[in-house]
Motif scaffolding. Sequence first.
Motif, PDB file in Angstrom:
ATOM      1  N   TYR A 211      25.306  36.065  13.716  1.00 49.25           N
ATOM      2  CA  TYR A 211      24.541  36.169  12.474  1.00 49.25           C
ATOM      3  C   TYR A 211      24.688  34.857  11.699  1.00 49.25           C
ATOM      4  N   VAL A 212      23.581  34.379  11.121  1.00 52.75           N
ATOM      5  CA  VAL A 212      23.591  33.137  10.361  1.00 52.75           C
ATOM      6  C   VAL A 212      22.810  33.340   9.068  1.00 52.75           C
ATOM      7  N   PHE A 213      23.393  32.874   7.970  1.00 54.02           N
ATOM      8  CA  PHE A 213      22.724  32.957   6.669  1.00 54.02           C
ATOM      9  C   PHE A 213      22.578  31.548   6.119  1.00 54.02           C
ATOM     10  N   THR A 214      21.331  31.094   6.000  1.00 59.86           N
ATOM     11  CA  THR A 214      21.009  29.771   5.483  1.00 59.86           C
ATOM     12  C   THR A 214      19.561  29.766   5.034  1.00 59.86           C
ATOM     13  N   ARG A 215      19.263  28.893   4.053  1.00 60.89           N
ATOM     14  CA  ARG A 215      17.866  28.731   3.627  1.00 60.89           C
ATOM     15  C   ARG A 215      17.196  27.548   4.327  1.00 60.89           C
ATOM     16  N   ASP A 216      17.943  26.853   5.174  1.00 64.55           N
ATOM     17  CA  ASP A 216      17.451  25.667   5.866  1.00 64.55           C
ATOM     18  C   ASP A 216      16.955  26.082   7.252  1.00 64.55           C
ATOM     19  N   LEU A 217      15.650  25.997   7.485  1.00 66.20           N
ATOM     20  CA  LEU A 217      15.079  26.446   8.760  1.00 66.20           C
ATOM     21  C   LEU A 217      15.618  25.631   9.928  1.00 66.20           C
ATOM     22  N   GLN A 218      15.713  24.319   9.774  1.00 69.93           N
ATOM     23  CA  GLN A 218      16.233  23.494  10.872  1.00 69.93           C
ATOM     24  C   GLN A 218      17.669  23.880  11.208  1.00 69.93           C
ATOM     25  N   ARG A 219      18.457  24.143  10.193  1.00 72.73           N
ATOM     26  CA  ARG A 219      19.847  24.554  10.420  1.00 72.73           C
ATOM     27  C   ARG A 219      19.884  25.900  11.147  1.00 72.73           C
ATOM     28  N   LEU A 221      17.668  27.114  13.160  1.00 69.34           N
ATOM     29  CA  LEU A 221      17.267  26.928  14.553  1.00 69.34           C
ATOM     30  C   LEU A 221      18.383  26.278  15.365  1.00 69.34           C
ATOM     31  N   ARG A 222      19.145  25.356  14.760  1.00 70.82           N
ATOM     32  CA  ARG A 222      20.266  24.748  15.480  1.00 70.82           C
ATOM     33  C   ARG A 222      21.314  25.796  15.834  1.00 70.82           C
ATOM     34  N   GLU A 225      20.015  28.089  18.660  1.00 73.13           N
ATOM     35  CA  GLU A 225      20.088  27.466  19.976  1.00 73.13           C
ATOM     36  C   GLU A 225      21.527  27.225  20.413  1.00 73.13           C
ATOM     37  N   GLY A 226      22.425  26.988  19.464  1.00 69.81           N
ATOM     38  CA  GLY A 226      23.790  26.606  19.808  1.00 69.81           C
ATOM     39  C   GLY A 226      24.749  27.761  20.018  1.00 69.81           C
ATOM     40  N   LEU A 227      24.485  28.901  19.388  1.00 69.41           N
ATOM     41  CA  LEU A 227      25.372  30.045  19.565  1.00 69.41           C
ATOM     42  C   LEU A 227      25.212  30.633  20.963  1.00 69.41           C
ATOM     43  N   GLU A 228      26.323  30.868  21.629  1.00 71.53           N
ATOM     44  CA  GLU A 228      26.308  31.407  22.993  1.00 71.53           C
ATOM     45  C   GLU A 228      26.249  32.929  22.929  1.00 71.53           C
ATOM     46  N   THR A 229      25.101  33.427  22.519  1.00 75.43           N
ATOM     47  CA  THR A 229      24.891  34.869  22.370  1.00 75.43           C
ATOM     48  C   THR A 229      23.502  35.240  22.883  1.00 75.43           C
ATOM     49  N   GLY A 230      23.342  36.507  23.204  1.00 75.38           N
ATOM     50  CA  GLY A 230      22.034  36.976  23.643  1.00 75.38           C
ATOM     51  C   GLY A 230      21.086  37.243  22.494  1.00 75.38           C
ATOM     52  N   MET A 231      21.629  37.415  21.287  1.00 74.85           N
ATOM     53  CA  MET A 231      20.815  37.732  20.116  1.00 74.85           C
ATOM     54  C   MET A 231      21.377  37.002  18.904  1.00 74.85           C
ATOM     55  N   VAL A 232      20.505  36.652  17.968  1.00 75.82           N
ATOM     56  CA  VAL A 232      20.925  36.010  16.719  1.00 75.82           C
ATOM     57  C   VAL A 232      20.130  36.626  15.574  1.00 75.82           C
TER      58      VAL A 232
END
Length: 277
Positions: A211-219, A221-222, A225-232
Amino acid sequence: MVTTKRSGEVVSALLADRRTRKLSFTGSTEVGRVLLRQAADNVLRTSMELGGNAALIVCADADLDVAVDGAMVAKMRNIGESCIAANRIYVEEPVREEFTARFAERMGALSVGHGLDDGVDVGALIDEASATKIDELVADAVARGARVLVGGKRPDGPGHFYPPTVLVDVPEDARLLEAEIFGPVAPIISFTSDDEVMAKANDTEHGLVGYVFTRDLQRALRFTEGLETGMVGVNRGLISDPSAPFGGVKQSGIGKEGSHEGILEYLDVTYAAIDLP
């Protein structure tokens, strides 16, 4: 449908039968390993939805109202007894204090009691072994230097209860950062850079969800792509959807459930090369 108190014996017999074509399992990684070994004898197709150790990352630019709400959902759905429950909460240093205070206040306001009683938010865990395991994980973290902000002590009396618990200053060698907690305990760890938290989030044998919480779309997406998980999940603590492929990577599973991809797990593809006379 077969109901039994001897599931190991029954499943072993089913997997040994040459008529069995497919094994789909939802459960712990430990049991999944056993079933995969048994399925190998008949080279069965398998789908495995196994354990998780989800990292929930709160960036400094996140909307904290959204982040706190999302963390409560991701941590406390089914009182934490969920494979996709947030297991580790990483908060960027500039907002660590505020997020922690708000999240701890929400966790501390939850009432514990019998699930059928009015006004109860947190019922009993599934069994005594689960309650004992969580108690031991919290005690281990505290012994290694973690501080308890909320909860942290099993209530007196009968029942498999454990209160919503928030821990801070959790050391990296604490067992609960490696184990699947499967209960209402939230360790909070600070971070200062995306590379740092990405490495910590991926430092696990599991890879079901992040899970990721940010208002930055590029962040966002990084991290996706970078988390080694099947779902985000991005800016949300609830990811389950029957129209979406559900499943993990690494030792969190094989294949997908739900959606078009889930149907494909049950289909064989036949290629025919034909010359007509």
